[in-house]
Write an enzyme that holds these catalytic residues in place. Structure first.
Site, mmCIF file in Angstrom:
data_model
loop_
_atom_site.group_PDB
_atom_site.id
_atom_site.type_symbol
_atom_site.label_atom_id
_atom_site.label_comp_id
_atom_site.label_asym_id
_atom_site.label_seq_id
_atom_site.Cartn_x
_atom_site.Cartn_y
_atom_site.Cartn_z
ATOM 1 N N ASN A 28 -1.587 6.959 -2.178
ATOM 2 C CA ASN A 28 -2.772 6.690 -1.367
ATOM 3 C C ASN A 28 -3.629 5.575 -1.951
ATOM 4 O OD1 ASN A 28 -4.455 7.051 0.834
ATOM 5 N ND2 ASN A 28 -5.736 8.530 -0.236
ATOM 6 N N ASN A 29 -2.971 4.500 -2.356
ATOM 7 C CA ASN A 29 -3.710 3.414 -2.998
ATOM 8 C C ASN A 29 -2.907 2.126 -2.842
ATOM 9 O OD1 ASN A 29 -5.743 2.166 -4.421
ATOM 10 N ND2 ASN A 29 -4.981 2.765 -6.433
ATOM 11 N N HIS A 76 0.855 -1.174 0.000
ATOM 12 C CA HIS A 76 0.000 0.000 0.000
ATOM 13 C C HIS A 76 0.898 1.233 0.000
ATOM 14 C CE1 HIS A 76 -3.697 2.289 0.860
ATOM 15 N NE2 HIS A 76 -2.841 3.117 1.435
ATOM 16 N N CYS A 77 0.782 2.010 -1.046
ATOM 17 C CA CYS A 77 1.683 3.159 -1.205
ATOM 18 C C CYS A 77 1.031 4.425 -0.649
ATOM 19 C CB CYS A 77 2.015 3.355 -2.683
ATOM 20 S SG CYS A 77 3.141 4.733 -2.983
ATOM 21 N N PRO A 78 1.608 5.035 0.340
ATOM 22 C CA PRO A 78 1.009 6.262 0.900
ATOM 23 C C PRO A 78 1.134 7.458 -0.038
ATOM 24 C CG PRO A 78 3.089 5.798 1.997
ATOM 25 C CD PRO A 78 2.832 4.663 1.053
#
Lengths: 739, 148
Positions: A139-140, A134-136
Site C-alpha cells: 500500500n505504498n 505503486h505496490c498494493p
C-alpha cells in the site's frame, strides 16, 4: 470529491495490505512456533528454527520499511517557480543525460517538470523520485528511498516462503501416517498456500533482479522507455547491485523538521560594479557616499569641466553612448578623455540641470561662464564658483573654457530625453567635487544635511534671509538647500548644494520669463526678493569675478525665447521625472547625499530585470500555443515547420489555476527544442479545461489517465508514448538549455 | 528613514542531469543576477554545494557500513542515528546560512536550501530596495529561513 472517489479504492488496498500481513504472521506462527520447530530442531538441525526466525524478522522489517517509508515524494512546487502562462509553456522539456536525450514532462498536479525517472503516482497523487511502481501489497509507492527495502522484502519473502514450503513438506512427508491429524493438516494448508504464492513472488523477485541488473525501474520497463535505446541511468550490473544495497539513503523531502534561521536583508545592497568604484570614491577627497553609483562620478567630472572651459565651443558631435558609459568606470576625468566627449557631457548635463531647475539657470550659467572667462583672462582661476572656493582643478587645463549659454540651450532642446534627475545630481556633484578639490569640505556636510533634511517651505523664508545676509560664499550654499527642498521633495535627494547655490539667481531671472511649474512658484517670492539683490551675485561669486550685473543684463535679452522653448521640454521631463521618482521613492542612502539614486537596475520595476529568454514575456515559445497561433500553424502538420525543431513543445501544459506574479528567473529554458514527438499525450488533469486549439488538433492517442487506475494499466497508456519517445529519442537535438 | 527591501524576483537554478540522477546543480550564471552579484561568487557557491551533495551521495565504505548496520538491527538504528546524508544536509544548511549572511544578504539576495524544494532547484530570491519608509508599515528587514 476526489477523496470520496478514492475511498473505495483505499478500502480495497487496505484489505489487501491487511491480508498480506495476516498471512505472514500466520505462516510464521503456525509453522514455526506450534508444530514444526521442535521437530525440525531435533530432526534436521537445531539452527533451523533460529534462522527461520531471523529470516521472518527480516521479512517483517523490510515489509514495514517498504510500507511506511517515504518513497521519495517530491513536494509540490511553489507558485513562484511556475510563472509561465500555461498556454505558452511546452509540455515536455528535453534534457541531456550522459549523452542521451531524456524527456521531462510537465506535471500538472505538482507544477514542475518531472526530473528524469520521476513519475506521478495517480494512486497517491504525488510525484515520486525514481518511481518504480505503486505496490498494493504494501500500500505504498516504491521509489528511490524505499526500493531497496522493497527489493529486500521480496528477496527475503521468497526465501521465507521457500523455507516454509520446504520444511513443511519435509514434516508432512515424515508424518504421512498422521496426515489427517491437526498438525499435519495445518502444515498441509500452510505449504499449499506457500507453494501457491511462491510462484508469483518468485517471479516478481526474478523480475526485479533483472531490472536491477539492467538499471531500470518497473515504470521504465513497462513503458518500454529504453527498449531500443541506451539506458543512461545504468552503471553496469555489478555497480547497479552495489548501488541498490550500499547507496546512502536519500533524505525525505516532505515534512522536514527545519530550524528556521532569520537572515536580515537590509538595503543598501552591494552591487558588483560598486566594488570597482570604491577606490575611485576615495579620491573624492572625503566625499563619502554609501551608494556608489557610477553615474554620479561621471556627472561629477562632467560638470567640473564646464567650469573650466575657457572658450565657447560649437556643439560637438554626440559621442558614443558606450563611450559615455565607459567613463563611468573612470569617473575622475583626466586628460585622457577627449574634449568632444566632455563637451557633449557638458551639454547634456547642463541641459538636464537647466530643465530640472529653472529655465533661467542656463542664462545664469552663461553669465557664470562669461565670468569665468573674464576671470581666467585676468589670471584668476575661479570658475563659476558660488562658493568662494578657488579653483585649481587639474582638469581645467584639458578642457575648453566655458561654453556659451546659447549652445547649451540648444543642446537642452534636443536632449529632452536626458534624465532630469541626473542634472541636479550633476550640479551637486560639481559642487562636491570642487569643494573637494579646494579642500573646503566643511560646508559640504552641512549642505548635505540641509539638502536632505529640510523640507518645509519655511526654510525658504529663512534661507532667503540668509541669502540676503550672508557675505561669504562658503555659507551661501547652506540656505540654498532649503530653497530647493520645498519645491520638490523629490529633488531633495537629487539636488545638492551647488545647484541650490545657483537657484536664487535663476529664479530671479526666471520670473522675468515664464515660471510654470507649481513648485517654482514657492520660490518666486523668495527669488523675487533675491533677484533684486544683484549684489548677491557678487557675494556668491568670488570677489575677483566681475560683477554680475552685466551678465544679468545680457541674459535678459534672450531669456524669453529661450524660456519658451525650454518650458515645453521641461514640462515633459518634469512629468517623466515625477513619475519616475514617485515610483522609485527616495532612494537615499543616508545622510551622505552626495550620491543619488540614478535610475539603475535596482530601481527599475521587476519587468525590466526579466531575461530575454525567460518563460514570461516576449517571444512566444516554440511550440507554444501563442507561437502556433501567431505563425498560423496548427495541427499535426506542424512537424514539418520550424516548429518541429522544437520538441514535443507542440504540446502545451494547459491552463493553470493560479498564477504567480514573479518571473521565473530560472536558467533553464522552456523553449525546448528537439524533435517534436508524439504528441497527443495531453496533460492528464487539465485536459477538460479547454485545451488550446493547437493541441486539440493533434490526435489523441490515448485518453487522460487522471483517475486512480491500477498501476499497470497506467503503464499501458504510457507505453505507447514511450515507444514513440524511444523511437525519436535517438534523433532528438540537444537543447542545451539546461547546460 | 529606514530602508526596506521587498521581494522582486526569484531565480531558480535547475538541476544538472548530465551525469545522471545524482544531485548536481547547474553552474550557469543566470542573467538576472548579473547586476547583483559577481559571477565568481555565485559559481563558487554552486560548486561547493555540488561538492557537498557529491560527498553525501558517494557510495563507499561509510554508506556500506551504514546499510549493514541497519540490516542487522532490523532498521531500528534509524530511530536513534541519523544517516550520513542527513549529516551532510546539515552541513549544507549551515553553509547556505553562512553564504546568505556574508555574501548574499548584503547584495539583496537570499538562497533557499534546495531540500525545501525537493532538491529540484536552488531558489535565489532577489530583493529590491523599496526606498526609505518613515512609518512602520513596511518591514525594514526581510527574514529568510534555511532548513535545519
Amino acid at each position: 470529491m476526489m477523496e470520496a472517489h478514492r475511498a473505495p479504492h483505499r478500502g480495497v488496498r487496505v484489505v489487501i495490505w491487511s491480508a498480506s500481513i495476516y498471512f505472514l504472521v500466520e505462516s510464521f506462527f503456525s509453522f514455526s512456533c506450534v508444530f514444526r520447530c521442535p521437530w525440525l530442531a531435533v530432526t534436521i538441525c537445531p539452527a533451523v528454527p533460529p534462522c527461520c526466525a531471523v529470516l521472518f524478522l527480516f521479512v517483517l522489517a523490510n515489509f514495514t520499511m517498504a510500507t511506511f517509508m517515504d518513497a521519495g515524494v517530491l513536494p509540490m512546487a511553489s507558485e513562484d517557480e511556475d510563472k509561465d502562462d500555461e498556454f505558452r509553456a511546452p509540455l515536455y522539456k528535453n534534457v541531456d543525460v550522459k549523452g542521451v536525450q531524456v524527456r521531462m514532462k510537465w506535471c500538472a498536479s505538482c507544477h514542475f517538470y518531472r526530473p528524469p525517472r520521476c513519475s506521478h503516482c495517480s494512486v497517491c497523487d504525488h510525484c515520486v523520485e525514481d518511481f518504480d511502481h505503486h505496490c498494493p501489497w504494501v500500500n505504498n509507492c516504491i521509489g528511490r528511498r524505499n526500493y531497496r527495502y522493497f527489493f529486500l522484502f521480496l528477496l527475503s519473502l521468497t526465501f521465507h516462503m521457500i523455507g516454509v514450503f520446504t520444511f513443511g513438506l519435509i514434516y508432512v512427508l515424515h508424518h504421512m501416517d498422521e496426515l489427517w491429524k491437526l498438525h499435519c493438516t495445518v502444515t498441509l494448508v500452510v505449504i499449499s498456500i506457500s507453494g501457491l504464492f511462491l510462484i508469483p513472488v518468485l517471479g516478481l523477485t526474478g523480475f526485479h533482479f533483472y531490472l536491477v541488473s539492467r538499471g531500470r525501474t518497473t515504470n521504465e520497463q513497462v513503458t518500454g522507455k529504453f527498449q531500443g535505446g541506451v539506458n543512461p541511468f545504468t552503471r553496469g550490473c555489478c555497480n547497479n547491485l552495489e548501488y541498490l544495497v550500499c547507496s546512502p539513503i536519500s533524505p525525505k523531502y516532505t515534512v522536514r523538521p527545519c530550524k528556521k534561521t532569520v537572515i536580515h536583508i537590509q538595503p543598501p545592497f552591494l552591487r558588483p560594479e560598486t566594488d570597482k568604484q570604491t577606490p575611485v570614491k576615495a579620491r573624492d577627497n572625503g566625499i563619502q557616499s554609501r551608494d556608489l553609483q557610477n553615474k554620479v562620478c561621471m556627472s561629477t567630472v562632467e560638470l567640473s569641466d564646464i567650469k573650466q572651459q575657457k572658450t565657447p565651443l560649437p556643439l560637438p558631435p554626440k559621442p558614443d553612448h558606450g563611450l559615455l558609459k565607459s567613463q563611468v568606470a573612470h569617473p575622475v576625468i583626466t586628460t585622457h578623455t577627449t574634449a568632444a566627449v566632455f563637451s557633449w557631457h557638458i551639454y547634456c548635463t547642463m541641459t538636464k540641470f537647466l530643465l530640472a531647475l529653472r529655465p533661467c539657470c542656463c542664462l545664469f550659467f552663461y553669465c557664470v561662464a562669461q565670468l569665468l572667462k573674464t576671470s581666467e583672462q585676468q589670471g584668476n582661476n575661479k570658475g563659476p564658483d558660488l562658493r568662494s572656493e578657488s579653483r585649481g582643478s587639474p582638469v581645467r587645463g584639458s578642457h575648453q573654457a566655458g561654453l556659451p549659454v546659447q549652445p547649451l540651450l540648444q543642446a537642452s532642446a534636443v536632449s529632452s530625453s536626458l534624465q532630469l534627475n541626473s542634472l541636479p545630481l550633476n550640479s551637486r556633484s560639481l559642487t562636491l567635487k570642487h569643494s573637494s578639490r579646494h579642500g573646503s569640505k566643511s560646508h559640504l556636510p552641512a549642505m548635505h544635511a540641509d539638502g536632505l533634511g529640510s523640507n518645509p517651505p519655511p526654510g525658504i523664508i529663512s534661507s532667503s534671509g540668509l541669502l540676503a545676509n550672508h557675505s561669504s560664499s562658503s555659507s551661501s550654499s547652506l540656505p540654498y538647500d532649503n530653497l530647493i527642498n520645498p519645491s520638490d521633495p523629490q529633488f531633495i535627494s537629487q539636488r545638492g548644494a551647488p545647484s541650490v547655490s545657483y537657484h536664487p539667481h535663476f529664479m530671479s531671472l526666471g520670473t522675468n520669463g515664464t515660471v510654470q511649474r507649481p513648485p517654482p512658484h514657492t520660490y518666486s517670492p523668495v527669488f523675487m526678493g533675491v533677484s533684486r539683490h544683484s549684489p548677491h551675485l557678487r557675494d556668491l561669486v568670488p570677489q575677483e569675478l566681475t560683477p554680475p550685473k552685466s551678465a544679468a543684463a545680457r541674459y535678459d535679452n534672450f531669456s524669453k525665447t529661450i524660456m519658451a522653448s525650454l518650458h515645453e521640454r521641461r514640462e515633459l521631463e518634469d512629468r517623466e521625472r515625477m513619475l519616475r521618482l514617485q515610483a522609485r521613492s527616495q532612494a537615499l542612502y543616508g545622510p551622505d547625499m552626495g550620491i543619488y539614486d540614478i535610475p539603475s537596475r535596482r530601481s527599475l520595476p521587476p519587468d525590466n530585470i526579466r531575461p530575454p529568454g525567460s518563460r514570461g514575456p516576449t517571444p512566444p515559445a516554440y511550440g507554444s500555443r501563442e507561437f502556433l497561433m501567431s505563425t498560423g500553424i496548427l495541427g499535426y502538420g506542424m512537424r514539418t515547420s520550424p516548429l518541429s525543431s522544437s520538441s514535443t513543445s507542440s504540446l502545451t501544459r494547459g491552463p493553470k489555476t493560479s498564477s504567480s506574479p514573479l518571473q521565473s528567473g530560472s536558467s533553464s529554458s522552456l523553449q525546448s527544442k528537439g524533435r517534436s514527438s508524439s504528441p497527443a499525450y495531453c496533460p492528464p488533469e487539465r485536459q477538460t479545461q479547454g485545451l488550446p486549439s493547437s493541441t486539440s488538433t493533434l490526435p489523441r492517442l490515448f485518453p487522460s489517465n487522471a483517475s486512480s487506475a491500477p498501476p499497470y494499466t497506467s503503464y499501458a497508456t504510457t507505453k505507447r508514448s514511450s515507444l514513440l519517445y524511444s523511437s525519436e529519442g535517438k534523433d532528438s537535438v540537444t537543447l542545451g538549455a539546461l547546460k | 528613514m529606514r530602508h526596506s527591501a521587498s521581494l522582486a524576483n526569484k531565480v531558480f537554478i535547475q538541476r544538472d542531469y548530465s551525469e545522471g540522477t545524482t544531485c548536481k546543480f547547474q553552474t550557469k550564471f543566470p542573467s538576472e543576477l548579473e547586476s547583483r552579484i559577481e559571477r565568481t561568487l555565485f559559481e563558487d557557491t554552486v560548486k561547493t554545494l555540488n561538492n557537498y551533495y557529491a560527498e553525501a551521495e558517494k557510495i563507499g565504505g561509510q554508506s556500506y557500513l551504514e546499510g549493514c548496520l541497519a540490516c542487522a538491527t532490523a532498521y531500528l538504528i534509524f530511530l536513534c542515528m541519523e544517516t550520513r546524508y542527513e549529516k551532510v544536509l546539515k552541513k549544507i544548511a549551515k553553509y547556505i546560512q553562512e553564504q546568505n549572511e556574508k555574501i548574499y544578504a548584503p547584495r539583496g539576495l537570499l538562497i533557499t536550501d534546495p531540500i525545501e524544494r525537493g532538491m529540484r532547484v536552488i531558489e535565489i530570491s532577489i530583493y529590491e530596495d523599496r526606498g526609505s519608509s518613515g512609518s512602520s508599515s513596511g518591514s525594514s528587514s526581510v527574514s529568510g529561513s534555511t532548513a535545519r
